[in-house]
Design a protein around this motif. Structure first.
Motif, PDB file in Angstrom:
ATOM      1  N   THR A  22       0.607  -1.111   0.035  1.00 38.68           N
ATOM      2  CA  THR A  22       0.357  -0.392  -0.102  1.00 38.68           C
ATOM      3  C   THR A  22       0.752   1.243   0.179  1.00 38.68           C
ATOM      4  O   THR A  22       2.031   1.082   0.428  1.00 38.68           O
ATOM      5  CB  THR A  22      -0.908  -0.198   1.254  1.00 38.68           C
ATOM      6  N   TYR A  23       0.093   2.093  -0.606  1.00 41.51           N
ATOM      7  CA  TYR A  23       0.828   3.232  -0.552  1.00 41.51           C
ATOM      8  C   TYR A  23       1.325   3.835   1.054  1.00 41.51           C
ATOM      9  O   TYR A  23       2.896   4.606   1.281  1.00 41.51           O
ATOM     10  CB  TYR A  23       0.416   5.111  -0.914  1.00 41.51           C
ATOM     11  N   ARG A  37       0.878  10.301   0.416  1.00 47.71           N
ATOM     12  CA  ARG A  37       0.522  11.170  -1.045  1.00 47.71           C
ATOM     13  C   ARG A  37       2.301  10.869  -2.426  1.00 47.71           C
ATOM     14  O   ARG A  37       1.582  11.556  -3.200  1.00 47.71           O
ATOM     15  CB  ARG A  37      -0.015  12.242  -1.164  1.00 47.71           C
ATOM     16  N   ILE A  58      -1.555  -0.234  -4.359  1.00 42.32           N
ATOM     17  CA  ILE A  58      -2.920  -0.282  -3.889  1.00 42.32           C
ATOM     18  C   ILE A  58      -3.060   0.326  -3.068  1.00 42.32           C
ATOM     19  O   ILE A  58      -1.976   0.962  -2.121  1.00 42.32           O
ATOM     20  CB  ILE A  58      -3.806  -1.015  -4.144  1.00 42.32           C
ATOM     21  N   ASN A  59      -4.548   1.249  -2.713  1.00 40.29           N
ATOM     22  CA  ASN A  59      -4.364   1.785  -1.256  1.00 40.29           C
ATOM     23  C   ASN A  59      -4.691   0.378  -0.317  1.00 40.29           C
ATOM     24  O   ASN A  59      -5.187  -0.438   0.084  1.00 40.29           O
ATOM     25  CB  ASN A  59      -5.580   2.432  -1.429  1.00 40.29           C
ATOM     26  N   LYS A  61      -7.869  -0.137   1.948  1.00 36.74           N
ATOM     27  CA  LYS A  61      -8.133  -0.889   1.191  1.00 36.74           C
ATOM     28  C   LYS A  61      -8.340  -2.143   0.681  1.00 36.74           C
ATOM     29  O   LYS A  61      -9.335  -3.319   0.636  1.00 36.74           O
ATOM     30  CB  LYS A  61      -9.818  -0.181   1.122  1.00 36.74           C
ATOM     31  N   GLU A  63      -7.322  -2.061  -2.729  1.00 40.16           N
ATOM     32  CA  GLU A  63      -8.104  -1.366  -3.984  1.00 40.16           C
ATOM     33  C   GLU A  63      -7.465  -0.650  -5.602  1.00 40.16           C
ATOM     34  O   GLU A  63      -6.354  -0.150  -4.778  1.00 40.16           O
ATOM     35  CB  GLU A  63      -9.869  -0.728  -3.528  1.00 40.16           C
ATOM     36  N   GLY A  65      -7.280   2.464  -6.404  1.00 37.28           N
ATOM     37  CA  GLY A  65      -7.464   3.396  -6.337  1.00 37.28           C
ATOM     38  C   GLY A  65      -7.443   4.262  -7.874  1.00 37.28           C
ATOM     39  O   GLY A  65      -7.973   5.942  -7.718  1.00 37.28           O
ATOM     40  N   LYS A  67      -8.924   6.387 -10.520  1.00 39.85           N
ATOM     41  CA  LYS A  67     -10.129   6.971 -11.440  1.00 39.85           C
ATOM     42  C   LYS A  67     -10.235   6.207 -12.854  1.00 39.85           C
ATOM     43  O   LYS A  67     -11.453   6.016 -13.454  1.00 39.85           O
ATOM     44  CB  LYS A  67      -9.879   8.100 -11.259  1.00 39.85           C
ATOM     45  N   LYS A  90     -12.421  -4.274  -8.052  1.00 41.45           N
ATOM     46  CA  LYS A  90     -11.402  -3.781  -7.686  1.00 41.45           C
ATOM     47  C   LYS A  90     -10.813  -3.715  -6.129  1.00 41.45           C
ATOM     48  O   LYS A  90      -9.723  -3.666  -6.087  1.00 41.45           O
ATOM     49  CB  LYS A  90     -11.798  -2.048  -7.965  1.00 41.45           C
ATOM     50  N   LYS A  91     -10.749  -4.663  -5.526  1.00 38.12           N
ATOM     51  CA  LYS A  91     -10.266  -5.384  -4.348  1.00 38.12           C
ATOM     52  C   LYS A  91      -9.941  -6.665  -4.270  1.00 38.12           C
ATOM     53  O   LYS A  91     -10.138  -7.656  -4.957  1.00 38.12           O
ATOM     54  CB  LYS A  91     -11.777  -5.011  -3.380  1.00 38.12           C
TER      55      LYS A  91
END
Length: 107
Positions: A22-23, A37, A58-59, A61, A63, A65, A67, A90-91
């Motif tokens: 994750t980020y 960020r 990914i984020n 969650k 997912e 992210g 768009k 997306k998860k």
């Protein structure tokens, strides 16, 4: 290159095929727990130059992210090609696919 940026690049390069990070996880390992960020910015500006496997990030969650529909599909297909199975559109299940490196990237 600043130490945080260099750490982020090295961490992303270390993510093995079929795994994700994750980020926030990357920013914490790189020495800035609140720098998620900045990880996004580094991926956006340096991803191509350093051939970063951006699709493996990914984020929190679990997912995708992104768009933009085209980039979303590119990321999803890349992850699926590496054997990652999605729970929903997306998860993914982080308990199965999240990479937890044992190497410390920041002193």
């Amino acid at each position: 290159m600043k130490p945080f940026t260099e750490n982020v690049v090295n961490i992303i390069l270390s993510i093995p095929s079929g795994r994700v990070m994750t980020y926030g996880q990357i920013s914490k390992l790189a020495g800035s727990p609140r720098g998620a960020r900045q990880v996004v910015r580094i991926l956006h500006t340096m991803g191509e130059k350093y051939k970063l496997p951006w699709h493996r990030v990914i984020n929190s969650k679990g997912e995708i992210g992104i768009k933009d529909e085209g980039l979303f599909m590119e990321q999803k297909m890349s992850l699926e090609e590496e054997g990652i199975v999605f729970q929903t559109e997306k998860k993914i299940d982080l308990s199965l696919y999240q990479y937890e490196p044992d190497k410390k990237f920041v002193e």
